[in-house]
Design an enzyme around this catalytic site. Structure first.
Site, PDB file in Angstrom:
ATOM      1  N   SER A 254     -19.691 121.878  91.198  1.00 19.81           N
ATOM      2  CA  SER A 254     -18.703 121.866  90.132  1.00 19.81           C
ATOM      3  C   SER A 254     -17.673 120.819  90.529  1.00 19.81           C
ATOM      4  O   SER A 254     -17.522 120.512  91.712  1.00 19.81           O
ATOM      5  CB  SER A 254     -18.049 123.237  89.977  1.00 19.81           C
ATOM      6  OG  SER A 254     -16.920 123.325  90.819  1.00 19.81           O
ATOM      7  N   LYS A 255     -16.979 120.307  89.532  1.00 17.47           N
ATOM      8  CA  LYS A 255     -16.046 119.208  89.832  1.00 17.47           C
ATOM      9  C   LYS A 255     -14.941 119.672  90.778  1.00 17.47           C
ATOM     10  O   LYS A 255     -14.294 118.879  91.433  1.00 17.47           O
ATOM     11  CB  LYS A 255     -15.443 118.636  88.544  1.00 17.47           C
ATOM     12  CG  LYS A 255     -16.488 117.948  87.663  1.00 17.47           C
ATOM     13  CD  LYS A 255     -16.359 116.431  87.612  1.00 17.47           C
ATOM     14  CE  LYS A 255     -17.689 115.779  87.282  1.00 17.47           C
ATOM     15  NZ  LYS A 255     -17.788 115.025  86.075  1.00 17.47           N
ATOM     16  N   ARG A 256     -14.745 120.980  90.850  1.00 22.11           N
ATOM     17  CA  ARG A 256     -13.667 121.482  91.712  1.00 22.11           C
ATOM     18  C   ARG A 256     -14.145 121.820  93.124  1.00 22.11           C
ATOM     19  O   ARG A 256     -13.359 122.194  93.970  1.00 22.11           O
ATOM     20  CB  ARG A 256     -13.033 122.712  91.070  1.00 22.11           C
ATOM     21  CG  ARG A 256     -12.058 122.368  89.970  1.00 22.11           C
ATOM     22  CD  ARG A 256     -11.534 123.628  89.315  1.00 22.11           C
ATOM     23  NE  ARG A 256     -12.620 124.417  88.736  1.00 22.11           N
ATOM     24  CZ  ARG A 256     -13.142 124.182  87.535  1.00 22.11           C
ATOM     25  NH1 ARG A 256     -12.665 123.232  86.792  1.00 22.11           N
ATOM     26  NH2 ARG A 256     -14.133 124.916  87.077  1.00 22.11           N
TER      27      ARG A 256
END
Ligand code: GLU
Length: 484
Positions: A254-256
């Site tokens: 995930s981008k996080r």
């Protein structure tokens, strides 16, 4: 004669270059160079809500840093421009008109609210989503009534029923979709702007793209695109859908996700070398023949082929990347490594103002001392902190050593040698240590470990002579005095 291969990387300019995009671009680039073809970078900016003004430059800067030079794009132009979709709107419209004229597309007057209600009803009945086809066969009266209400139509593609849409993917081999699972989809929005699926096929066609390489997340778009190519009577390019890149826990990134570094810009900031990052990314899904894992860009160009790209996901292994970057850092000229480290030393406040020649030399020695073990340049701060701090932190092992009986004798004598030393150049240090040995009778481990522990607070570490020189007469003196 066939044209040389033309491939493209087509990011949406929503931000910095992501590792996934960088892999697509790299594979494109390697194939284009291998086959004497062209690598095109084009921007898909029709989704204005996700668009970021700096996105185009951020993407290009990332590619430039990696050394993936393109042959056609927004900055250098090319024979098939413009290379951003919002500048190509006039180009798309006639194709939409053709689809409508020939019955492959129709105007849809459903409002957002209508569509939401439709979705809710479908859900209540336990059906899969997808447009119902409500506006498929409107009578002229119905159209007139909608227009009288002031509604603006979108354009939808009429998906044929009961068709299996199959294609031979260069990575996934045979892929097939049932057209009944695909609802009629929007190709031009009410504001006249085409959607991704429509614009992309026209760009790929008009830019003479032979092979479309992209992430697996686009796989379900491909049958839609094939149907449109067919409806327009256009040749269908080849496709290669690259499997996902998973994080070290084998979960979808995930981008996080902070267990990995995801943006190329961050690698640059942390002082990774582009050669290492390129080498690492090439192996995210591609496996070379043989055991070798270190490849220059030229070697990759000579060997890269989609045949050896896996359809199973690649796992992002940060340790491997760090190992690889360390390999490249060790081989890089010292001056280059110094240049990479300098901003980090400055940011940490370790070095201030203009560099005079002596400081420059000192920094080169400091970086040289750590070059072998550094994984990326920003690490220099941590690796060299003991040369900068006033208060030395002594770790457990060193503390044990420092309690040994002979230590005060060794340190006291060494302090004497230091205070009397005429030169503190690195070449002069061995003689000082030799003198301690002569006067105290302690040698080997008893001598060196005591001094190392006292000066660095650690029992392991870089070269002792060099460490003493780098600390300098003053710091060495004060550390010894503090302990004694
Ligand atoms: N604009 C798409 C993306 O950024 C790429 C689509 C494609 O390559 O066809 O994911």
């Amino acid at each position: 004669m066939n044209q040389p291969l033309r491939v493209r990387y087509a990011p949406s300019p929503t931000g910095h270059l992501h590792i996934g995009g960088a892999r697509t671009a790299l594979f494109d680039y390697l194939l284009a160079r291998r086959h004497g073809g062209a690598f095109i970078v084009r921007f898909e900016d029709t989704d204005q809500t996700r668009h970021k003004e700096s996105g185009v430059n951020d993407q290009l800067n990332g590619l430039r840093w990696l050394g993936l030079e393109w042959d056609e794009s927004v900055d250098i132009g090319g024979p098939y421009g413009p290379y951003r979709q919002m500048e190509r709107l006039d180009i798309y419209q006639p194709f939409a008109d053709q689809l409508i004229r020939e019955g492959h597309a129709y105007h849809c007057y459903c409002s957002e609210k209508d569509l939401e209600e439709e979705r809710a009803e479908q859900e209540a009945r336990g059906e899969m989503g997808g447009y119902s086809g409500k506006c498929r066969n409107l009578t002229p009266e119905q159209v007139a009534a909608y227009q009288a209400e002031g509604r603006k139509p979108s354009t939808r593609f009429r998906v044929p029923q009961d068709r299996m849409i199959g294609f031979q993917d260069k990575v996934r081999e045979h892929v097939e979709f049932d057209s009944n699972g695909i609802g009629d989809f929007i190709i031009v929005r009410t504001d006249g702007i085409p959607t991704y699926n429509f614009a992309v096929i026209l760009d790929d066609h008009l830019m003479k793209i032979d092979l479309v390489i992209r992430g697996e997340e686009h796989l379900s778009n491909t049958p839609r695109q094939i149907l449109m190519y067919e409806a327009l009577g256009l040749p269908v390019p080849e496709f290669a859908h690259l499997a996902l890149i998973l994080n070290p826990d084998r979960k979808k990134m995930s981008k996080r996700d902070e267990s990995i570094i995801q943006f190329i810009e961050q690698y640059k900031e942390l002082g990774y070398l582009p050669e290492a990052v390129v080498n690492f990314i090439a192996l995210l899904g591609w496996s070379p023949v043989g055991e070798e894992e270190i490849f220059t860009k030229e070697e990759l160009i000579a060997q890269f082929d989609l045949d050896r790209v896996s359809k199973s996901p690649a796992v992002f292994d940060m340790d491997k990347l760090n190992w690889m970057n360390n390999h490249y850092l060790k081989k890089a000229p010292l001056s280059q490594v110094v240049e990479l480290c300098l901003p980090h030393l400055q940011k940490a406040g370790y070095i201030q103002g203009e560099l005079d020649a002596a400081t420059g030399e000192w920094i080169s020695a400091l970086v040289g001392l750590n070059q072998e073990r550094m994984r990326f340049a920003a690490e220099i701060v941590e690796l060299s902190s003991l040369f900068f701090t006033e208060e030395l932190i002594i770790d457990e092992e060193a503390a044990v050593i420092l309690k040994e009986e002979h230590v005060p004798t060794v340190l006291a004598n060494f302090l004497q040698q230091v205070e009397q030393a005429e030169s503190f150049a690195v070449e002069a240090i061995p003689a000082l240590l030799k003198q301690v040995q002569k006067e105290t009778g302690y040698k080997g481990k008893q001598l060196f470990m005591s001094i190392r522990s006292a000066l660095t607070g650690q029992v392991h570490g870089p070269d002792l002579n060099m460490s003493i020189y780098l600390l300098g007469k003053e710091k060495v003196g004060s550390r010894l005095r503090n302990l004694l």
